[in-house]
Scaffold this active site. Structure first.
Site, PDB file in Angstrom:
ATOM      1  CD  GLU A  86     -13.804  11.947   4.278  1.00  0.00           C
ATOM      2  OE1 GLU A  86     -13.772  11.082   5.170  1.00  0.00           O
ATOM      3  OE2 GLU A  86     -14.303  13.075   4.440  1.00  0.00           O
ATOM      4  CE  LYS A 286     -15.472  10.767   8.986  1.00  0.00           C
ATOM      5  NZ  LYS A 286     -14.984  11.233   7.692  1.00  0.00           N
ATOM      6  CG  ASP A 302      -3.786  -0.236  16.969  1.00  0.00           C
ATOM      7  OD1 ASP A 302      -4.839   0.092  16.407  1.00  0.00           O
ATOM      8  OD2 ASP A 302      -3.717  -1.147  17.806  1.00  0.00           O
ATOM      9  CG  HIS A 399     -16.759  17.307   1.100  1.00  0.00           C
ATOM     10  ND1 HIS A 399     -16.056  17.677   2.198  1.00  0.00           N
ATOM     11  CD2 HIS A 399     -16.966  15.980   1.206  1.00  0.00           C
ATOM     12  CE1 HIS A 399     -15.859  16.626   2.964  1.00  0.00           C
ATOM     13  NE2 HIS A 399     -16.397  15.572   2.371  1.00  0.00           N
TER      14      HIS A 399
HETATM   15  C1  MEV Z   1     -16.032  14.852   6.860  1.00  0.00           C
HETATM   16  O1  MEV Z   1     -15.255  13.700   6.709  1.00  0.00           O
HETATM   17  C2  MEV Z   1     -15.653  15.599   8.114  1.00  0.00           C
HETATM   18  C3  MEV Z   1     -16.485  16.853   8.414  1.00  0.00           C
HETATM   19  O2  MEV Z   1     -17.865  16.508   8.498  1.00  0.00           O
HETATM   20  C4  MEV Z   1     -15.988  17.358   9.744  1.00  0.00           C
HETATM   21  C5  MEV Z   1     -16.815  18.493  10.336  1.00  0.00           C
HETATM   22  O3  MEV Z   1     -18.011  18.595  10.053  1.00  0.00           O
HETATM   23  O4  MEV Z   1     -16.224  19.214  11.160  1.00  0.00           O
HETATM   24  C6  MEV Z   1     -16.343  17.875   7.341  1.00  0.00           C
END
Ligand code: MEV
Length: 445
Positions: A86, A286, A302, A399
């Site tokens: 990513e 995430k 793992d 991003h």
């Molecule tokens: C993207 O991979 C992860 C984010 O969405 C985490 C977040 O919103 O804290 C940018």
């Protein structure tokens, strides 16, 4: 017989497997076949090594292996290897590392390293036999379990680990006749899954033998015993590391120009929202796992085990919540993560995969505790980068800048065009639409 349904697929050679797949599932498309072949490594020994990691291997699936430099952790600088596909993850980690490197860096504490596993069994479901079983466990069984596993634990004991304790747990109020032998382990520098499972399988056998041979139980009770399964738990709430950063509020300066007090306040509120709101907590965590998994994969561990453990821990109070926490108090900003993580630096892929060995060497060949700390720091740094963007410029600016290259690659842009676009979008917002229309305009010209 339908040729899409095959017997003995695993016995075919790699070429035969690919041919069968291309004929039956890819309409004989040679382009797809070439793509599969294109990823074979010319170094045949290396390729064979990779082929043998798993079953029915056809080819290799690459993900980028990058480095996030400038991580000051417990007084030492690290360049952290990250295997991740990513865009923005390595850049985010690097940016956070730089931010904290002149503010004392990241501090870590390994709080505990205990791992768990269970023999799950059913005994005399007609009535609660816990007292009877417990007397037997304490007077006979526990010692027998330890003796029966001495051969398995000898090496681990030499390295300072082994079985820490075994308990009998009564679960009959949740399921009729259900008990557990709950064992705790120290697996030192290994993740220890094979070691733990071998001990537990022996527990299952010894439990059966000792109950059958005991005079304390009736025939009917003996017959009622069923060992259901012996397996480690990937939930390790007692294998836990804390990583944290802190600084005076007036040093909490973001390049967007936001006032430090407001930046700290919005940051703290963003973390609080993830603590109380599962919808946000899921995305928040995430982002944390973006940083953790990348190191876990690069170091041959793992990531599925690490993921399931982290999410179970995030739900430990009955509601899914943030893994990180933040405090703004006495003019100080403090941000930390408590992460349960069971990983190793010996055994498994760590000693087989050449790139994993190099990744561990880049990290100075850490022991398992040090690697736990590095993973926690990577997760905290990733979360810091995400929240920093979210409460200031928004996430899309950074991003999409990183995503620009992906869009241009999809469009088949030349190196010259990529250079043009990097300059063109320096002061503009990147959107898929804006890139495509500028690309078309440029090509028409
Ligand atoms: C993207 O991979 C992860 C984010 O969405 C985490 C977040 O919103 O804290 C940018």
């Amino acid at each position: 017989m339908n040729s899409k349904n095959i017997n003995g697929f695993s016995k075919l050679s790699k070429e035969q497997k690919i041919n069968w797949l291309v004929e039956n599932f890819l309409e004989n498309n040679q382009e797809h076949k070439n793509v599969l072949l294109q990823y074979w490594n010319k170094n045949l020994l290396l390729q064979k090594l990779h082929d043998e990691f798993a079953e029915n291997t056809l080819t290799n699936f690459y993900i980028p292996f990058g480095i996030a430099p400038n991580f000051l952790i417990d007084g030492n600088f690290y360049a952290i290897p990250m295997a991740v596909e990513e865009s923005s993850v390595v850049a985010g980690a690097s940016k956070s590392a730089k931010f904290w490197s002149d503010k004392g860096g990241f501090k870590t504490t390994v709080i505990s390293t205990t791992k768990l596993g269970h023999t799950h069994f059913i005994f005399n479901p007609e009535e609660n036999s816990f007292e009877q079983l417990n007397a037997f466990f304490n007077s006979v069984l526990k010692q027998k379990l330890l003796e029966a596993t001495e051969g398995i634990t000898a090496n681990m004991r030499k390295r300072g680990g082994g079985i820490l304790d075994i308990e009998l747990i009564d679960k009959t109020n949740e399921m009729e006749g259900y008990y557990q032998l709950k064992a705790s382990f120290d697996t030192v520098d290994s993740m220890g899954a094979n070691f733990i499972n071998s001990c537990l399988e022996q527990f299952g056998k010894t439990l059966t033998e000792e109950i059958q041979n005991s005079d304390l139980f009736s025939n009917q009770e003996k017959e009622s015993l069923q060992v259901i399964m012996n397996i480690l738990s990937n939930y390790t709430p007692d294998c836990i590391v804390r990583a944290e950063v802190s600084c005076p509020i007036d040093e909490f300066i973001d390049d967007s120009g936001i006032e430090p007090q407001l930046f700290a306040q919005k940051f703290q509120q963003a973390v609080q929202i993830a603590e109380i709101e599962p919808f946000r907590a899921t995305t928040h965590n995430k982002g944390i796992m973006n940083g953790i998994d990348a190191v876990v994969i690069a170091t041959g561990n793992d990531f599925r085990a690490v993921e399931s453990c982290a999410h179970a821990y995030a739900s430990r109070n009955g509601k899914y919540s943030s893994l990180t926490h933040c405090e703004v108090k006495d003019n100080t900003f403090r941000f930390w993560i408590d992460l349960p993580i069971s990983i190793g630096v010996v055994g498994g892929l760590t000693s087989l995969h050449p790139l994993v060995k190099t990744a561990l060497a880049i990290l100075g060949n850490p022991n398992a505790k040090e690697l736990m700390s590095i993973c926690a720091v990577s997760g905290l740094a990733q979360n810091f980068a995400a929240i920093r963007s979210l409460v200031t410029t928004g996430i899309q600016k950074g991003h999409m800048k990183m995503h620009l290259l992906n869009i241009l690659n999809q469009l088949g842009a030349t190196e010259e065009e990529k250079h043009y676009f990097t300059i063109f979008f320096k002061d503009k917002t990147v959107t898929h639409h804006s890139v495509v229309s500028e690309f078309n305009r440029l090509r028409k010209k």
